[in-house]
Design a protein around this motif. Structure first.
Motif, PDB file in Angstrom:
ATOM      1  N   ARG A   1      -3.477 -12.756 -24.154  1.00  0.00           N
ATOM      2  CA  ARG A   1      -4.481 -13.568 -24.627  1.00  0.00           C
ATOM      3  C   ARG A   1      -5.513 -14.353 -23.483  1.00  0.00           C
ATOM      4  N   ARG A   2      -4.983 -15.107 -23.039  1.00  0.00           N
ATOM      5  CA  ARG A   2      -5.757 -15.882 -21.314  1.00  0.00           C
ATOM      6  C   ARG A   2      -6.536 -14.916 -20.727  1.00  0.00           C
ATOM      7  N   SER A   3      -6.662 -14.136 -20.762  1.00  0.00           N
ATOM      8  CA  SER A   3      -7.360 -12.745 -20.043  1.00  0.00           C
ATOM      9  C   SER A   3      -8.531 -11.422 -20.352  1.00  0.00           C
TER      10      SER A   3
ATOM     11  N   ALA B   1      -8.985 -18.886 -35.070  1.00  0.00           N
ATOM     12  CA  ALA B   1      -8.983 -19.818 -35.849  1.00  0.00           C
ATOM     13  C   ALA B   1      -9.348 -21.518 -35.859  1.00  0.00           C
ATOM     14  N   TYR B   2      -9.674 -21.628 -36.346  1.00  0.00           N
ATOM     15  CA  TYR B   2     -10.782 -23.175 -36.077  1.00  0.00           C
ATOM     16  C   TYR B   2     -10.060 -24.367 -36.248  1.00  0.00           C
ATOM     17  N   LEU B   3      -9.690 -25.200 -35.378  1.00  0.00           N
ATOM     18  CA  LEU B   3      -9.211 -26.476 -35.811  1.00  0.00           C
ATOM     19  C   LEU B   3      -9.284 -27.550 -34.389  1.00  0.00           C
ATOM     20  N   ASP B   4      -9.521 -28.713 -34.884  1.00  0.00           N
ATOM     21  CA  ASP B   4      -9.876 -29.918 -34.329  1.00  0.00           C
ATOM     22  C   ASP B   4     -11.643 -29.295 -33.277  1.00  0.00           C
ATOM     23  N   GLY B   5     -11.787 -28.817 -33.706  1.00  0.00           N
ATOM     24  CA  GLY B   5     -12.874 -28.423 -32.943  1.00  0.00           C
ATOM     25  C   GLY B   5     -13.280 -27.494 -32.296  1.00  0.00           C
ATOM     26  N   SER B   6     -11.704 -26.613 -31.804  1.00  0.00           N
ATOM     27  CA  SER B   6     -11.734 -25.598 -30.847  1.00  0.00           C
ATOM     28  C   SER B   6     -11.522 -24.619 -31.744  1.00  0.00           C
ATOM     29  N   TRP B   7     -11.901 -23.135 -31.542  1.00  0.00           N
ATOM     30  CA  TRP B   7     -11.582 -22.052 -31.795  1.00  0.00           C
ATOM     31  C   TRP B   7     -10.121 -21.291 -31.031  1.00  0.00           C
ATOM     32  N   TYR B   8      -9.211 -21.055 -31.441  1.00  0.00           N
ATOM     33  CA  TYR B   8      -8.116 -20.378 -30.422  1.00  0.00           C
ATOM     34  C   TYR B   8      -7.968 -19.129 -31.328  1.00  0.00           C
TER      35      TYR B   8
ATOM     36  N   PRO C   1     -10.815 -22.569 -41.202  1.00  0.00           N
ATOM     37  CA  PRO C   1     -11.884 -21.597 -41.022  1.00  0.00           C
ATOM     38  C   PRO C   1     -11.742 -20.427 -40.009  1.00  0.00           C
ATOM     39  N   ALA C   2     -11.565 -19.192 -40.000  1.00  0.00           N
ATOM     40  CA  ALA C   2     -11.114 -18.415 -39.176  1.00  0.00           C
ATOM     41  C   ALA C   2     -12.401 -17.025 -38.943  1.00  0.00           C
ATOM     42  N   ARG C   3     -11.850 -16.539 -38.235  1.00  0.00           N
ATOM     43  CA  ARG C   3     -13.716 -15.374 -37.251  1.00  0.00           C
ATOM     44  C   ARG C   3     -12.751 -14.451 -36.788  1.00  0.00           C
ATOM     45  N   TYR C   4     -13.555 -12.854 -36.390  1.00  0.00           N
ATOM     46  CA  TYR C   4     -13.105 -11.987 -36.039  1.00  0.00           C
ATOM     47  C   TYR C   4     -13.654 -11.823 -34.125  1.00  0.00           C
ATOM     48  N   ALA C   5     -13.107 -11.604 -33.663  1.00  0.00           N
ATOM     49  CA  ALA C   5     -13.168 -11.597 -32.252  1.00  0.00           C
ATOM     50  C   ALA C   5     -13.343  -9.916 -31.328  1.00  0.00           C
ATOM     51  N   ALA C   6     -14.279  -8.879 -31.412  1.00  0.00           N
ATOM     52  CA  ALA C   6     -14.124  -8.089 -30.452  1.00  0.00           C
ATOM     53  C   ALA C   6     -13.828  -8.437 -29.095  1.00  0.00           C
ATOM     54  N   CYS C   7     -13.227  -7.440 -28.081  1.00  0.00           N
ATOM     55  CA  CYS C   7     -13.139  -7.934 -27.004  1.00  0.00           C
ATOM     56  C   CYS C   7     -12.703  -6.708 -26.350  1.00  0.00           C
ATOM     57  N   TYR C   8     -12.423  -7.105 -25.046  1.00  0.00           N
ATOM     58  CA  TYR C   8     -11.608  -5.692 -23.899  1.00  0.00           C
ATOM     59  C   TYR C   8     -10.482  -6.704 -23.205  1.00  0.00           C
ATOM     60  N   ALA C   9      -8.921  -5.864 -23.297  1.00  0.00           N
ATOM     61  CA  ALA C   9      -8.258  -6.711 -23.071  1.00  0.00           C
ATOM     62  C   ALA C   9      -7.586  -6.400 -22.021  1.00  0.00           C
TER      63      ALA C   9
ATOM     64  N   PHE D   1       2.245 -16.371 -27.099  1.00  0.00           N
ATOM     65  CA  PHE D   1       2.853 -16.540 -28.307  1.00  0.00           C
ATOM     66  C   PHE D   1       2.483 -16.957 -29.592  1.00  0.00           C
ATOM     67  N   THR D   2       2.959 -18.511 -29.126  1.00  0.00           N
ATOM     68  CA  THR D   2       3.254 -19.854 -29.524  1.00  0.00           C
ATOM     69  C   THR D   2       1.841 -20.880 -29.387  1.00  0.00           C
ATOM     70  N   GLU D   3       1.676 -20.884 -28.192  1.00  0.00           N
ATOM     71  CA  GLU D   3       0.467 -21.974 -27.661  1.00  0.00           C
ATOM     72  C   GLU D   3      -0.926 -21.712 -28.027  1.00  0.00           C
ATOM     73  N   LEU D   4      -1.812 -22.816 -28.448  1.00  0.00           N
ATOM     74  CA  LEU D   4      -2.895 -22.407 -28.490  1.00  0.00           C
ATOM     75  C   LEU D   4      -3.740 -21.983 -27.444  1.00  0.00           C
ATOM     76  N   VAL D   5      -4.853 -21.044 -27.217  1.00  0.00           N
ATOM     77  CA  VAL D   5      -5.094 -20.506 -26.756  1.00  0.00           C
ATOM     78  C   VAL D   5      -6.620 -19.786 -26.707  1.00  0.00           C
ATOM     79  N   GLN D   6      -7.234 -20.375 -26.197  1.00  0.00           N
ATOM     80  CA  GLN D   6      -8.808 -19.637 -26.573  1.00  0.00           C
ATOM     81  C   GLN D   6      -9.067 -18.537 -25.577  1.00  0.00           C
ATOM     82  N   ILE D   7     -10.044 -17.930 -25.575  1.00  0.00           N
ATOM     83  CA  ILE D   7     -10.944 -16.544 -25.474  1.00  0.00           C
ATOM     84  C   ILE D   7     -11.260 -17.262 -23.841  1.00  0.00           C
ATOM     85  N   ALA D   8     -11.304 -17.191 -22.561  1.00  0.00           N
ATOM     86  CA  ALA D   8     -11.663 -17.266 -21.562  1.00  0.00           C
ATOM     87  C   ALA D   8     -12.498 -16.592 -20.876  1.00  0.00           C
TER      88      ALA D   8
END
Length: 284
Positions: free
Chosen positions: A213-215, A196-203, A174-182, A277-284
């Motif tokens: 991505r962390r900000s 991307a949806y993996l093991d119950g979380s979105w990355y 599962p994959a989705r689109y997010a609009a954001c401020y960066a 670029f390689t770590e799994l990161v979520q929108i904070a």
């Protein structure tokens, strides 16, 4: 982490028109302060706020002919709370959509990423899109899709996101689109990333690799850009006369000075690193 986001938009309305905007931080973001205004000369509009199933906040109003000035500013304090994804949502984000035709890219995805799953699949798709696509402002069109981007090898952030999403869905993730401020984005604008949806979380996957991505500050979430447009309208002419977007991170006291004792700039503290670029990161 404290982030400040702003947006200025001036619209020339040729007639009475139904306006729908998605420019405010999403419902799940920890907003400390916020201001959203719609003015036309001496007139102040009060929009109707509509919140969709993913927490995106839509603001709707009927604008009259003339110049409409829209101003938004918010301070985001800390991190957002993770929300549970239902089985129905996960199924929705597996299906092909308007700009993410996973069924059409299925053969290439299966050849390109055969045998990969989980984190390895996310990393491989991210790297493929980042290295095979050239960031080319002004050359892509609003109707371009993942298939177009795969064929031309060029696009802007929304095109990168669409291609990532289509390839992941073709691989049954599962994959989705997010609009954001960066914060830190250059050139600064509204930004788009994939999740991307993996093991119950979105990355987060940012194929452009232009922002940390962390900000990121989430604005809207959906199947693709059709669900997350910053402006849509019906019933009349609308001209975009002015648009300015900005976002930055307020340095914390502990981050103001580096180990060497030299004051650090925002770029030094918050710029993405190779690991980002390689770590799994979520929108904070």
């Amino acid at each position: 982490m404290q982030r400040v986001v702003t947006a200025e938009m001036d619209l020339d309305l040729g007639a009475s028109v139904d306006l729908i905007l998605q420019i405010t931080a999403g419902q799940q973001m920890p907003v400390a302060t916020e201001s959203l205004t719609f003015t036309q000369g001496d007139r102040v509009y009060t929009p109707t706020e509509i919140i969709d199933q993913s927490g995106s906040r839509l603001h709707r109003l009927t604008g009259e002919p003339g110049r409409l000035e829209i101003r938004y500013e918010a301070t985001i304090e800390g991190h957002s709370a993770s929300s549970r994804t239902s089985d129905l949502e996960a199924i929705t984000y597996l299906r092909p959509s308007r700009y993410c035709q996973s069924d059409e890219v299925f053969p290439q995805a299966r050849r390109q990423f055969k045998g990969l799953a989980g984190h390895d699949l996310i990393a491989a798709v991210s790297d493929f899109v980042a290295t095979s696509t050239t960031y080319t402002p002004g050359l892509s069109h609003g109707t371009d899709s993942a298939v177009t981007t795969l064929m031309t090898g060029q696009g802007v952030c929304r095109d990168y996101a669409h291609l990532v999403i289509a390839l992941l869905r073709a691989m049954d993730m599962p994959a989705r689109y997010a609009a954001c401020y960066a914060p830190g984005l250059d050139p600064m604008d509204f930004h788009a990333v994939a999740e991307a949806y993996l093991d119950g979380s979105w990355y987060v996957i940012d194929g452009t690799r232009l922002a940390n991505r962390r900000s990121l500050v989430r604005i809207a979430t959906g199947r693709d850009a059709a669900d997350c447009a910053f402006l849509s309208y019906h019933g009349g002419y609308v001209g975009l006369a002015h648009l300015r977007v900005d976002a930055w991170v307020m340095p914390e006291e502990a981050s103001d000075v580096t180990n060497s004792g030299i004051a650090a700039s925002d770029d030094d503290v918050f710029a993405p690193t190779a690991d980002d670029f390689t770590e799994l990161v979520q929108i904070a």
